[in-house]
Design a protein around this motif. Sequence first.
Motif, PDB file in Angstrom:
ATOM      1  N   TRP B  35      47.269  10.903 -18.602  1.00 46.07           N
ATOM      2  CA  TRP B  35      46.753   9.599 -18.188  1.00 46.07           C
ATOM      3  C   TRP B  35      45.347   9.813 -17.644  1.00 46.07           C
ATOM      4  O   TRP B  35      45.128  10.669 -16.794  1.00 46.07           O
ATOM      5  CB  TRP B  35      47.627   8.964 -17.107  1.00 46.07           C
ATOM      6  N   TYR B  36      44.416   9.014 -18.154  1.00 45.16           N
ATOM      7  CA  TYR B  36      43.057   8.999 -17.648  1.00 45.16           C
ATOM      8  C   TYR B  36      42.824   7.648 -16.988  1.00 45.16           C
ATOM      9  O   TYR B  36      43.447   6.647 -17.341  1.00 45.16           O
ATOM     10  CB  TYR B  36      42.027   9.180 -18.781  1.00 45.16           C
ATOM     11  N   ARG B  37      41.894   7.644 -16.053  1.00 40.89           N
ATOM     12  CA  ARG B  37      41.520   6.410 -15.373  1.00 40.89           C
ATOM     13  C   ARG B  37      40.058   6.139 -15.677  1.00 40.89           C
ATOM     14  O   ARG B  37      39.230   7.055 -15.681  1.00 40.89           O
ATOM     15  CB  ARG B  37      41.728   6.607 -13.866  1.00 40.89           C
ATOM     16  N   GLN B  38      39.745   4.850 -15.939  1.00 42.33           N
ATOM     17  CA  GLN B  38      38.352   4.478 -16.182  1.00 42.33           C
ATOM     18  C   GLN B  38      38.004   3.274 -15.315  1.00 42.33           C
ATOM     19  O   GLN B  38      38.589   2.197 -15.481  1.00 42.33           O
ATOM     20  CB  GLN B  38      38.114   4.160 -17.660  1.00 42.33           C
ATOM     21  N   ASP B  39      37.073   3.465 -14.423  1.00 42.53           N
ATOM     22  CA  ASP B  39      36.568   2.363 -13.622  1.00 42.53           C
ATOM     23  C   ASP B  39      35.529   1.595 -14.437  1.00 42.53           C
ATOM     24  O   ASP B  39      34.929   2.138 -15.370  1.00 42.53           O
ATOM     25  CB  ASP B  39      35.950   2.890 -12.323  1.00 42.53           C
ATOM     26  N   CYS B  40      35.309   0.348 -14.008  1.00 39.77           N
ATOM     27  CA  CYS B  40      34.382  -0.520 -14.742  1.00 39.77           C
ATOM     28  C   CYS B  40      33.002   0.140 -14.876  1.00 39.77           C
ATOM     29  O   CYS B  40      32.433   0.616 -13.882  1.00 39.77           O
ATOM     30  CB  CYS B  40      34.280  -1.853 -13.999  1.00 39.77           C
ATOM     31  N   ARG B  41      32.508   0.229 -16.086  1.00 38.98           N
ATOM     32  CA  ARG B  41      31.174   0.783 -16.377  1.00 38.98           C
ATOM     33  C   ARG B  41      31.037   2.256 -16.013  1.00 38.98           C
ATOM     34  O   ARG B  41      29.922   2.745 -15.782  1.00 38.98           O
ATOM     35  CB  ARG B  41      30.079  -0.025 -15.680  1.00 38.98           C
TER      36      ARG B  41
END
Lengths: 112, 111
Positions: B35-41
């Motif tokens: 699982w990867y996490r991506q914050d906005c921009r």
Amino acid sequence: DVKVTQSSRYLVKRTGEKVFLECVQDMDHENMFWYRQDPGLGLRLIYFSYDVKMKEKGDIPEGYSVSREKKERFSLILESASTNQTSMYLCASSLGSHTEAFFGQGTRLTVV
Amino acid sequence: RKEVEQDPGPFNVPEGATVAFNCTYSNSASQSFFWYRQDCRKEPKLLMSVYSSGNEDGRFTAQLNRASQYISLLIRDSKLSDSATYLCVVLRGTGRRALTFGSGTRLQVQP
């Protein structure tokens, strides 16, 4: 800390131009990758490389080429930019195929 | 059919709630899961690897069901700072040895 650096955050190019996106990593990683990210489509693999001068096609290589002359640098080339190549381009590197991939901050390319 | 499928959401949950995301993958030869996490921009960052026996990291629990070819992520006691897009990621066991990403599930934790 691993650092993956992409040469530009934002780029605007004209249709038909040849475009170079540069990526450099400082951790002596074997593997490097180029993805593009579009809304609703997620990250799609364009090309990747396991070693210097080695390259393999990903899912969407058409219209792109790559170059890896040095271990730390992986370049993505758009031979003749088109408007459908407007996207966020993300470079990544990893030590091995099972290990964490580290991403650069991304280049938002707009082709007009 | 996409190789890795996720519900795009958004999941809107109050602080303190428990939320679960599922992800399915189509290639039965897949051998590593993340699982990867991506914050906005921002760029994606590794949240956790997913092991066959399941694994936990603080408020986060990941599980793998190979028979049904799905992966789950459970977040307990949600915080505002958990708001992000969660990407399910799979490494094939054969052929191309590069990570395949789902298109992500967006989580919005509300006060």
